[in-house]
Structures are given as C-alpha cells and as structure tokens.
Design a protein around this motif. Structure first.
Motif, short mmCIF file in Angstrom:
data_model
loop_
_atom_site.label_atom_id
_atom_site.label_comp_id
_atom_site.label_asym_id
_atom_site.label_seq_id
_atom_site.Cartn_x
_atom_site.Cartn_y
_atom_site.Cartn_z
N ALA A 140 24.95 -24.21 -20.46
CA ALA A 140 24.76 -25.65 -21.03
C ALA A 140 23.87 -25.82 -22.17
O ALA A 140 24.42 -26.54 -23.17
CB ALA A 140 23.97 -26.37 -19.68
N LEU A 141 22.94 -24.91 -22.17
CA LEU A 141 22.08 -24.89 -23.65
C LEU A 141 23.09 -24.42 -24.81
O LEU A 141 22.86 -24.90 -25.73
CB LEU A 141 20.96 -24.16 -23.54
CG LEU A 141 19.86 -24.52 -22.67
CD1 LEU A 141 18.65 -23.66 -22.63
CD2 LEU A 141 19.03 -26.15 -23.39
N ASN A 142 23.78 -23.51 -24.63
CA ASN A 142 24.74 -22.99 -25.44
C ASN A 142 25.94 -23.42 -25.78
O ASN A 142 26.86 -23.22 -26.40
CB ASN A 142 24.97 -21.48 -25.46
CG ASN A 142 23.47 -20.50 -25.71
OD1 ASN A 142 23.12 -20.27 -26.96
ND2 ASN A 142 22.81 -20.26 -24.64
N GLU A 143 26.22 -24.68 -24.93
CA GLU A 143 27.43 -25.63 -24.85
C GLU A 143 28.69 -24.64 -24.91
O GLU A 143 30.02 -24.78 -25.41
CB GLU A 143 27.67 -26.17 -25.98
CG GLU A 143 26.41 -27.11 -26.26
CD GLU A 143 26.49 -28.20 -27.90
OE1 GLU A 143 27.29 -27.68 -28.75
OE2 GLU A 143 26.22 -29.18 -27.74
N ASN A 144 28.59 -23.67 -23.72
CA ASN A 144 29.57 -22.74 -23.36
C ASN A 144 30.41 -23.59 -22.37
O ASN A 144 30.92 -23.25 -21.14
CB ASN A 144 28.90 -21.49 -22.61
CG ASN A 144 28.30 -20.62 -23.77
OD1 ASN A 144 28.77 -20.71 -24.81
ND2 ASN A 144 27.45 -19.92 -23.25
N HIS A 145 31.14 -24.63 -22.83
CA HIS A 145 32.10 -25.46 -22.00
C HIS A 145 33.09 -26.11 -22.87
O HIS A 145 32.74 -26.42 -23.84
CB HIS A 145 31.18 -26.54 -21.17
CG HIS A 145 30.30 -27.28 -21.73
ND1 HIS A 145 28.76 -27.06 -21.77
CD2 HIS A 145 30.22 -28.30 -22.92
CE1 HIS A 145 28.21 -27.84 -22.25
NE2 HIS A 145 29.03 -28.54 -23.08
N SER A 146 34.27 -26.47 -22.05
CA SER A 146 34.98 -27.35 -22.85
C SER A 146 34.80 -28.85 -22.85
O SER A 146 34.31 -29.14 -21.78
CB SER A 146 36.68 -27.05 -22.44
OG SER A 146 36.63 -27.37 -21.01
N GLU A 147 35.08 -29.35 -23.83
CA GLU A 147 34.93 -30.99 -23.76
C GLU A 147 36.22 -31.69 -23.62
O GLU A 147 36.98 -31.64 -24.73
CB GLU A 147 34.02 -31.53 -24.86
CG GLU A 147 33.65 -32.62 -24.63
CD GLU A 147 32.54 -33.30 -25.75
OE1 GLU A 147 32.17 -34.41 -25.55
OE2 GLU A 147 32.26 -32.71 -26.59
N GLU A 148 36.72 -32.39 -22.46
CA GLU A 148 37.87 -32.85 -22.39
C GLU A 148 37.76 -34.43 -22.71
O GLU A 148 37.19 -34.99 -22.35
CB GLU A 148 38.51 -33.07 -20.94
CG GLU A 148 38.65 -31.49 -20.29
CD GLU A 148 39.38 -31.39 -19.05
OE1 GLU A 148 39.81 -32.16 -18.56
OE2 GLU A 148 39.37 -30.11 -18.55
N ARG A 149 38.64 -34.76 -23.88
CA ARG A 149 38.47 -36.14 -24.24
C ARG A 149 39.73 -36.88 -23.89
O ARG A 149 39.62 -38.09 -24.12
CB ARG A 149 38.38 -36.10 -25.90
CG ARG A 149 37.27 -35.27 -26.43
CD ARG A 149 36.91 -35.59 -28.01
NE ARG A 149 35.80 -34.84 -28.28
CZ ARG A 149 34.65 -35.49 -28.43
NH1 ARG A 149 34.85 -36.63 -28.16
NH2 ARG A 149 33.71 -34.92 -28.99
N ARG A 150 40.83 -36.39 -23.41
CA ARG A 150 41.83 -37.12 -23.13
C ARG A 150 42.73 -36.24 -22.26
O ARG A 150 42.62 -34.89 -21.90
CB ARG A 150 42.95 -37.19 -24.28
CG ARG A 150 43.30 -36.06 -25.22
CD ARG A 150 44.08 -36.29 -26.14
NE ARG A 150 45.40 -37.13 -25.70
CZ ARG A 150 46.16 -37.87 -26.29
NH1 ARG A 150 46.20 -38.21 -27.61
NH2 ARG A 150 47.24 -38.40 -25.78
N ASP A 151 43.32 -36.86 -21.40
CA ASP A 151 44.53 -36.30 -20.57
C ASP A 151 46.08 -36.76 -21.17
O ASP A 151 45.87 -36.93 -22.14
CB ASP A 151 44.48 -36.66 -19.00
CG ASP A 151 44.59 -38.15 -18.90
OD1 ASP A 151 45.26 -39.05 -19.84
OD2 ASP A 151 44.67 -38.82 -17.59
#
Length: 455
Positions: A307-318
């Motif tokens: 979480a701190l290193n933003e090791n995630h994808s960010e879904e803005r739309r389907d």
C-alpha cells in the motif's frame, strides 16, 4: 522560497485561539522566538519534486517502524489499533539534523534522501506550507493542518555555545518557525506550551515523559490534522449514530462485534493489489484512503508495504463508464498512540547521530564530550466519527548527556475486518527541471491500522 512561504506565526496568532491549561502557567525562558510572517493563500499547496520525493521516501521507511513500535507490548502475532502522524515526525527529524554536527546532519539528510541543508530547509518550509496551513470551512471550523515547533535545552545538562551561530538562529526562526527554550522539557511544560498555541478547540495530546530525568536536549514538533463533513452530512450521520441501531458487523480478533459506521457513496476509483482492495472517501478538504485485505484473518501489516509503495492497479473505468459509484462503509474509531523508538531502533536508521553530534550547533553538554540521539517519541490521538477526522500529535527527538449524473457500475467497500487507512491532502508538485506543475497528487498526513473499531 521565502517570497512564496509567507505563512506561519502570524497565521497561528491570527487564526488560533489559545486552549489554556487549567493549572498555573509556568514561566518559560525562551531564548529564540519564531519570526512573524504574513498569511498567504491558505489553499496554496505547491511543493517541489525534490520535497515530494523526500517526504514519500520518509513515509515508506518510517511508517512500518512507527506502527510496529505502536504495537509493542501486545500478544505475539497480534496487532492493535495504531497510527502515525507524518508531518511532525518529518519536521522533528529535520530540525534535529539542522542543529547538529555536519556528520550528524548528513546522517539525517541520507535518511530523508536530501543533499544538503538548503534542500532540508526548503522541504520543511514547503511541507509546512502545503500540509500545515489551516483554513476555515463553510461553518467556521478550522480545517487542514497546523504545526508548532520548539527546541528545549536542559540547563542542568547543557550550556549554550559562547558564540551564537547567527545563521542557525535565523534558520530556526524563519525556516522552521521554532521557539528555543533554555528549559528542561517536562510533561507539564510540553502540555502547557502546546495548549497555549493549539488551534481553537484542539487539546494537546497526552504527553508522558520521564520527568525525573529530563533529556539534555529535546526537539519537539506538534501537528494537528482536522477536517469535517459538511453540516448536512454531519447532522445525517449524527442522527444515525444517536438512533443506536445503525451498526455494522466487524470481524476482528476472532469475533464479530457491532460498531457505529459512516456509509458514504461517491464517484471514484478502485485500487486492486496483491491480496487487498481499496478506495477513498472524501471528507471536505481532505480525503481518507482505505486498504482492506481480501482475507478476513490477515493483519493490516501484511499489506502495508504494498500500500505504501502503491503496488496496486487503479481502475478508473469499466467497459461502459469512466468512473465507479463507490459506497464505503467505514467504522468509527478512536486511537491513542504512544510510539517510542530507543537508540537501538534509531541506530538502524541513523547510525551516526545516535553515536554523537546532536545539537552541537546550538549547545554543548556539561561534563560530557557531547550529545547523542537517544529516543524518538510520538504521542497522538486520532478520531473518526460523524463529525469527520481529527488528529493531534507531538513528535520528540530526545538527546542525552467528486458528483455526477447517470448510471454507473457500483462498487461497495465494506470495512468489516482489520484494514489500513490514510488521511491525505491534495497538493501540486513542481518539476524542478522545467518548472512545470504536474497533476494533483495526494500526500499522506496520517497512516494507521484499525483492528478493533469503536469509540
């Protein structure tokens, strides 16, 4: 920077009303006073890329250590509610470096990933301006952040240098807006000083120092972070709370409990990581990001580094919509934190200043070859309920000898088991190479974990 940074002390005097202590005030021997500055636009939130990178590097390195320290004393393999306030911890460490020897300063600069004292002063000014400048919301409440800095020299253990370092004194007055006292820092003195300069209605955190053996030198940075839902939402959430029946199930520590909670729907994005999912909730001036492990039995620490290193994808739309309609159900919580890092912990981060050189530009030790960084403490209280979020904290380094219309895909984030949270402020980052301004970026102020919610 000085032409831009016109913020601190006059703002504190003009906006903040004193929260005076109930006991007789102690006369304090102040030898350096902060420079008076004129208020500028309270919404000004522009920092350099160098400052941003330094602050985020500090956040990623310091947060796990601080949260772990806040959980010490519990059962093995267990975690408790814990939180860390970042701006005051950063400024406290920066100020400690500034008053210390060249080698000790370099030690701090290395940890903060800065090159020299000029970058350090600029970073403190920019962070204080962006995160520590409060304003009033539509209901007249102070919102945003506020900082207060001081240095305490114990006259029984230290003595001032015969020749004052005029540049250092000016830096402390101006860049750090710090007071310097020829006083031993005690629990009562710290509390009185903070209460006398706190934002209106914001008490000091509960400070517990060893008053039988006060530190030779103490560097203290206090920080308040507060934001409130708008009046309509506060009234709505309060009615839900007062009803006594608006409860959610929370699974934690092997059992299910009922707790009051905020349920808020807005348009936003979804963050998906390895084993967790998250989204964010707007308050007013600030927002809160939440990160929930997929496994109800997982501890928040298991996802902290990702979480701190933003090791995630960010879904803005389907396939159909630009953004999601996100509903977040977040429990009320109340935290009282004590973070204590000993020289054993600190020496892993700051090996040089823990051996000596602390405060050498300001004072020298009596009957001893020098001073070293011995402990770093933070006392803080945090609360999230129908009003919004508020935090008050004091970090010390002790030295010894959005809205829209239409139909959207819906997403529910129900925080019904242990999770991480961040309280963030949107700022702008300036590219140092060409002076251009990047997109808006959300900077964390407070990070914590909730294992057992409720107030």
């Amino acid at each position: 920077m000085k032409n831009i940074f016109v913020i601190l002390i006059a703002v504190a005097i003009a906006i903040f009303a004193s929260c005076r202590s109930s006991y007789a005030e102690i006369r304090l021997n102040r030898i350096i006073s902060p420079a008076e500055k004129t208020a500028s636009d309270p919404d000004y939130c522009l920092i350099s890329r160098k400052t941003y990178d330094s602050y985020m590097a500090f956040t990623r390195k310091f947060t796990p250590i601080a949260l772990k320290a806040g959980n010490e004393g519990g059962e093995a393999g267990s975690e408790a509610n814990s939180g860390v306030s970042l701006p005051d911890a950063y400024v406290c460490l920066a100020m400690t470096g500034m008053i210390s020897s060249k080698k000790a300063l370099d030690d701090v600069l290395g940890f903060l990933e800065l090159s020299d004292a000029h970058e350090l002063k600029t970073a403190v000014e920019e962070i204080t301006c962006a995160l520590g400048t409060p304003n009033k919301d539509g209901c007249g409440n102070l919102a945003g952040g506020c900082s207060l800095n001081s240095i305490w020299l114990n006259p029984e253990k230290t003595e001032l240098l015969q020749q004052e370092d005029e540049q250092l004194a000016e830096d402390l007055r101006s860049a750090f807006s710090a007071s310097v006292f020829l006083e031993a820092l005690t629990s009562d003195k710290a509390t009185q000083y903070i209460r006398s300069n706190a934002p209106e209605g914001m008490p000091a955190p509960e400070i517990k120092l060893d008053d039988n053996d006060s530190a030779a030198i103490a560097v203290m940075s206090s920080f308040w972070c507060m934001d409130y839902f708008d009046e309509y939402m506060r009234e709505h959430f309060k009615k839900q709370c007062d009803s006594g029946i608006h409860k959610m199930d929370f699974f934690g520590n092997g059992k299910v409990s009922k707790t009051d909670y905020i349920e808020k729907t807005q348009f936003g994005t979804i963050r998906k990581g390895n084993g967790y999912i998250g989204s964010s909730l707007d308050i007013n001036n600030l927002d809160m990001a939440f990160f929930l492990p997929n496994d109800k039995n997982a501890l928040p620490s298991s996802i902290l580094n990702d979480a701190l290193n933003e090791n995630h994808s960010e879904e803005r739309r389907d396939d159909s919509f630009e953004i999601f309609e996100v509903t977040i159900s977040a429990p009320y919580f109340s935290l009282n934190n004590e973070m204590r890092l000993s020289d054993v912990d600190l020496s892993k981060m700051l090996p040089i200043i823990c051996k000596g050189g602390m405060g050498e530009r300001l004072a020298k030790a009596k009957s001893a070859p020098g001073l070293h960084l011995k402990d770093m403490l933070q006392f803080s209280s945090m609360k999230f309920d129908y009003n919004g979020f508020c935090s008050r904290s004091a970090a010390m380094a002790l030295g010894e000898k959005l809205s829209g219309h239409g139909h959207y895909k819906k997403f529910n984030l129900i925080l019904d088991h242990p999770y991480l949270f961040e309280v963030r402020k949107t700022i702008r980052v300036k590219d140092s190479a060409n002076g251009s301004v990047s997109n808006y970026i959300r900077l964390p102020i407070v990070i914590g974990e909730i294992v057992s919610p409720g107030i």
